[in-house]
Scaffold this motif. Structure first.
Motif, short mmCIF file in Angstrom:
data_model
loop_
_atom_site.label_atom_id
_atom_site.label_comp_id
_atom_site.label_asym_id
_atom_site.label_seq_id
_atom_site.Cartn_x
_atom_site.Cartn_y
_atom_site.Cartn_z
N GLU A 1 0.84 -1.20 0.00
CA GLU A 1 0.00 0.00 0.00
C GLU A 1 0.88 1.25 0.00
O GLU A 1 1.96 1.26 0.60
N PRO A 2 0.42 2.33 -0.66
CA PRO A 2 1.22 3.58 -0.67
C PRO A 2 1.34 4.14 0.74
O PRO A 2 0.37 4.16 1.51
N SER A 3 2.56 4.60 1.06
CA SER A 3 2.81 5.17 2.39
C SER A 3 2.33 6.61 2.50
O SER A 3 2.24 7.16 3.60
N GLY A 4 2.07 7.22 1.35
CA GLY A 4 1.72 8.64 1.31
C GLY A 4 2.87 9.51 0.84
O GLY A 4 2.67 10.66 0.44
N MET A 5 4.10 8.98 0.84
CA MET A 5 5.27 9.74 0.39
C MET A 5 5.38 9.64 -1.13
O MET A 5 5.37 8.55 -1.71
N LEU A 6 5.51 10.80 -1.76
CA LEU A 6 5.61 10.91 -3.22
C LEU A 6 6.89 11.66 -3.55
O LEU A 6 7.11 12.76 -3.05
N LEU A 7 7.73 11.07 -4.39
CA LEU A 7 9.01 11.67 -4.74
C LEU A 7 8.97 12.27 -6.14
O LEU A 7 8.48 11.64 -7.09
N ASP A 8 9.47 13.49 -6.26
CA ASP A 8 9.66 14.19 -7.53
C ASP A 8 8.42 14.13 -8.41
O ASP A 8 7.36 14.56 -7.99
N ASN A 9 8.51 13.57 -9.62
CA ASN A 9 7.39 13.66 -10.57
C ASN A 9 6.13 12.96 -10.07
O ASN A 9 5.03 13.25 -10.56
N ALA A 10 6.24 12.07 -9.09
CA ALA A 10 5.05 11.43 -8.52
C ALA A 10 4.19 12.43 -7.76
O ALA A 10 2.98 12.21 -7.57
N GLN A 11 4.78 13.53 -7.31
CA GLN A 11 4.01 14.55 -6.61
C GLN A 11 2.91 15.12 -7.50
O GLN A 11 1.83 15.51 -7.01
N ASP A 12 3.18 15.17 -8.80
CA ASP A 12 2.21 15.77 -9.73
C ASP A 12 0.89 15.01 -9.76
O ASP A 12 -0.15 15.58 -10.10
N LEU A 13 0.92 13.71 -9.44
CA LEU A 13 -0.30 12.92 -9.45
C LEU A 13 -1.34 13.47 -8.50
O LEU A 13 -2.54 13.40 -8.76
N VAL A 14 -0.88 14.02 -7.38
CA VAL A 14 -1.78 14.64 -6.41
C VAL A 14 -1.89 16.14 -6.66
O VAL A 14 -2.99 16.72 -6.65
N ALA A 15 -0.76 16.78 -6.90
CA ALA A 15 -0.73 18.25 -6.99
C ALA A 15 -1.66 18.79 -8.07
O ALA A 15 -2.25 19.87 -7.91
N LYS A 16 -1.83 18.05 -9.16
CA LYS A 16 -2.68 18.54 -10.25
C LYS A 16 -4.15 18.62 -9.85
O LYS A 16 -4.96 19.26 -10.53
N ASN A 17 -4.52 17.99 -8.73
CA ASN A 17 -5.90 18.03 -8.26
C ASN A 17 -6.17 19.16 -7.28
O ASN A 17 -7.32 19.39 -6.91
N ILE A 18 -5.12 19.84 -6.84
CA ILE A 18 -5.29 20.94 -5.88
C ILE A 18 -5.77 22.18 -6.63
O ILE A 18 -5.21 22.54 -7.66
N PRO A 19 -6.81 22.83 -6.16
CA PRO A 19 -7.28 24.04 -6.84
C PRO A 19 -6.15 25.05 -7.01
O PRO A 19 -5.39 25.31 -6.07
N LYS A 20 -6.04 25.60 -8.20
CA LYS A 20 -4.97 26.54 -8.49
C LYS A 20 -5.20 27.87 -7.78
O LYS A 20 -6.34 28.31 -7.61
N SER A 21 -4.11 28.51 -7.42
CA SER A 21 -4.19 29.85 -6.85
C SER A 21 -4.68 30.82 -7.91
O SER A 21 -4.41 30.65 -9.10
N THR A 22 -5.39 31.84 -7.48
CA THR A 22 -5.81 32.87 -8.41
C THR A 22 -4.61 33.74 -8.79
O THR A 22 -3.56 33.71 -8.13
N ASP A 23 -4.76 34.52 -9.85
CA ASP A 23 -3.68 35.43 -10.24
C ASP A 23 -3.36 36.41 -9.11
O ASP A 23 -2.20 36.75 -8.88
N ALA A 24 -4.40 36.85 -8.42
CA ALA A 24 -4.19 37.79 -7.32
C ALA A 24 -3.40 37.14 -6.19
O ALA A 24 -2.51 37.77 -5.59
N GLU A 25 -3.69 35.88 -5.90
CA GLU A 25 -2.94 35.17 -4.86
C GLU A 25 -1.49 34.94 -5.29
O GLU A 25 -0.57 35.04 -4.48
N ARG A 26 -1.28 34.63 -6.57
CA ARG A 26 0.07 34.43 -7.07
C ARG A 26 0.87 35.74 -7.00
O ARG A 26 2.05 35.75 -6.65
N GLU A 27 0.21 36.84 -7.35
CA GLU A 27 0.90 38.13 -7.26
C GLU A 27 1.23 38.47 -5.81
O GLU A 27 2.31 38.98 -5.52
N GLN A 28 0.31 38.17 -4.92
CA GLN A 28 0.58 38.41 -3.50
C GLN A 28 1.78 37.60 -3.03
O GLN A 28 2.66 38.12 -2.33
N ALA A 29 1.84 36.34 -3.45
CA ALA A 29 2.98 35.49 -3.07
C ALA A 29 4.28 36.05 -3.64
O ALA A 29 5.31 36.09 -2.95
#
Length: 610
Positions: free
Chosen positions: A248-276
């Motif tokens: 079973e997956p431990s929950g740890m994702l290395l390098d390109n495997a992170q994208d499998l989860v990260a692509k499902n996270i709602p993207k920041s708005t342009d305003a939030e990106r500018e703030q960052a």
């Protein structure tokens, strides 16, 4: 008569380094008149050039007579390290129209002032050329401040406590994201698991990135959204860590495997990106950085950077790289570079490739297996054959390439790829004959590959703080033998390389004094240095200062405008609270920026200086 327009900065009356004088020459205007040439066969063009130069000298002389009416800023009573070997020290600087017009003594500088000139009394504070961070991730720095910041969590319990507090503030079902944890000092120093997170966040998907950015831990809710289970295969250039017993997956994702989860996270708005972005910029300026070299941006990031420049919100100087390979890099190759845009505040001439993972998460590509995990030797995150066409096209179009390479295998292969591209596109077919390509990090290098950097003209871009962070786990990852080629700053310098120094923030803290200290001390911030850590690889203070001034300028093709305090260059200065060239090493860590100046404009000050 032959005229040499090279500026002279020899001290007045033959004074030495301790007695710097103003710029002098045949006209005392920074212009040298060389002795007559033996070649008297001047053609028409040479006579015309001579006349032009005579008029030039006359205009300079007339300009000198009215200089007191045109100097904008004078800095006096400073302890100035110029990083200019011909005039190493000074006590005063004068600035006109954003550039340095004088370096020397207080009394000479004051003569250039008039009633509208701003005079800043430095009160003995140390001044160095505007410091450059040659490798950071500016959006990540700001995002660290906006999201759950997990820096400084020295135990698994402390890590989970911070996450639990964020869960209590977050609506059920909403994502919880953060960055900055590292297990090095946990007891035992193990990665967290999805079960750890499930106990405190059963109803929120959680995705928390390790400090190095090359690994993340996800809980079951996040894994379920990404449809990751025991049957999910590893993507190229990444790994889904799994329980050796259950699969079973431990929950740890290395390098390109992170994208499998990260692509499902709602993207920041342009305003939030500018703030960052602006949060990151604000922090950099306050630390004393005058320029950052941003190690990778996508198209949407570049739009935000340009918008902030157009709105006048970006005061520091910005060198940007575009991530490649991919659509963004191909567009960049077609459109070409931007050089010295927005009045020398924005240059984009580089493609950034990520070629392997990180040592801490065992993703760095090694020539031999990890000493503490013999089942793996890390992995490359790009296919070499897919990089070759882009590299050759970059040479033809005058685009610089910088490649993230941490492990000795990644460094070996990228040197091979660079060399193949250089052979395929000889100098007469390149837009820039000497392309100054870079290897970002170059942390673990086979000793046989060290001389290849200088031979190929490849610049190691290194972050000293990595050495003093990694010393706690690198010996176990690598074994004692491979440490000989780890963070080998002095070996690189002796081989004929320069080193562009950076911080890799937000992977590290991003503070220039930590980087300077790490380079000269090669010890942890508490003074610790482990067995086999090769103290002989530490650099001198003079070399460390060059790592953050003149050498980054060269690495960015900017040595004529930046990197030292001398007449004609941009008036970028970092004013420090202590003399870092003389104080005991531990005191460097207590030093801070008093003032940050870009183009003669004070963009940060936390002092009472005039």
């Amino acid at each position: 008569m032959r005229f040499d327009l090279a500026r002279s900065n020899q001290p007045e009356n033959g004074g030495g380094a301790s007695s710097p004088g103003p710029w002098t020459g045949g006209t005392d205007l920074g212009v040298k008149i060389a002795p007559p040439s033996k070649d008297h066969g001047l053609g028409l063009n040479r006579r015309r050039n001579s006349l032009r130069l005579i008029f030039f000298l006359v205009s300079l002389f007339l300009g000198r007579m009215s200089s007191a009416e045109s100097v904008d800023l004078v800095l006096v009573n400073g302890n100035i390290y110029t990083v200019n070997e011909r005039q190493p020290h000074g006590e005063a600087v004068a600035v006109k129209a954003g550039r340095i017009v004088f370096v020397g003594r207080n009394e000479e500088a004051r003569k250039l002032a008039h009633d509208k000139t701003r005079i800043v009394d430095l009160q003995g504070n140390t001044v160095v050329p505007g410091l450059t961070d040659s490798h950071c991730h500016i959006f990540g720095i700001g995002e660290r401040e906006m999201r759950l910041n997990l820096e400084g969590t020295n135990s698994l319990e402390g890590f989970l406590a911070k996450v639990r507090a964020r869960v209590a503030q977050t609506e059920r079902g909403k994502w919880i994201t953060g960055r900055g944890w590292i297990e090095t000092f946990w007891k035992p120093p193990r990665f967290p698991s999805r079960e750890d997170l499930d106990k405190i966040a059963p109803a929120n998907p959680v995705f928390l990135t390790r400090a190095d950015g090359h690994a993340a831990i996800a809980n079951s809710a996040a894994l379920n959204i990404a449809r990751i289970d025991k049957n999910t295969s590893n993507p190229f250039g990444g790994e889904i860590l799994k329980d050796k017993t259950t699969g079973e997956p431990s929950g740890m994702l290395l390098d390109n495997a992170q994208d499998l989860v990260a692509k499902n996270i709602p993207k920041s708005t342009d305003a939030e990106r500018e703030q960052a972005f602006l949060l990151g910029v604000h922090r950099e300026i306050g630390l004393g950085w005058c320029e950052i070299q941003n190690a990778g941006s996508h198209a949407e990031d570049i739009k935000i950077i340009r918008k902030c420049l157009e709105d006048g919100k970006l005061k520091l100087r910005f060198i940007n790289a575009v991530y490649g390979p991919g659509e963004d890099a191909q567009r960049f190759l077609r459109e070409g570079p931007t050089i010295d845009g927005y009045d020398h505040h924005f240059t984009q001439r580089t493609i950034k490739v990520i070629f392997d993972g990180a040592l801490g998460s065992r993703g760095a590509a090694l020539l031999k297996p990890y000493s503490d995990a013999p089942e793996t030797s890390g992995f490359l995150t790009e296919k070499p054959e897919e990089l070759r066409p882009m590299f050759e096209e970059a040479l033809r179009r005058g685009i610089q390439v910088e490649t993230h390479a941490i492990g000795d295998r990644a460094n070996h292969v990228i040197l091979d790829l660079y060399e193949q591209a250089f052979n395929a596109v000889p100098p007469d077919q390149r837009k820039i004959r000497e392309p100054r390509w870079r290897a970002e990090h170059a942390q673990i290098v086979d000793p046989a590959d060290l001389p290849r950097f200088a031979k190929l003209g490849v610049i190691p871009s290194m972050q000293p703080s990595h050495a003093i962070s990694d010393l706690f786990f690198a010996p176990s990852r690598l074994g004692m033998e491979r440490l000989a080629g780890a963070y080998a700053w002095q070996s690189f310098l002796k081989s004929g390389c320069i080193i562009a120094g950076g911080s890799d923030a937000p992977v590290e803290r991003g503070e220039p004094m930590i980087e300077f200290y790490a380079a000269v001390a090669r010890k942890s911030v508490k003074g610790f240095s482990g067995d086999g850590w090769h103290p002989e690889q530490a650099v001198s203070r003079e070399q460390a200062l060059k790592m953050f001034t003149t050498w980054p300028a060269y690495a960015a093709f900017e040595e004529k405008d930046k990197g030292s305090i001398e007449v004609g260059k941009l008036a970028d200065f970092t004013v420090l609270s202590q003399d870092i060239m003389k104080i005991p090493e531990p005191e460097v860590l207590k030093t801070h920026a008093v003032m940050t100046m870009v183009g003669g404009e004070i963009i940060f000050s936390n002092s009472h200086l005039n």
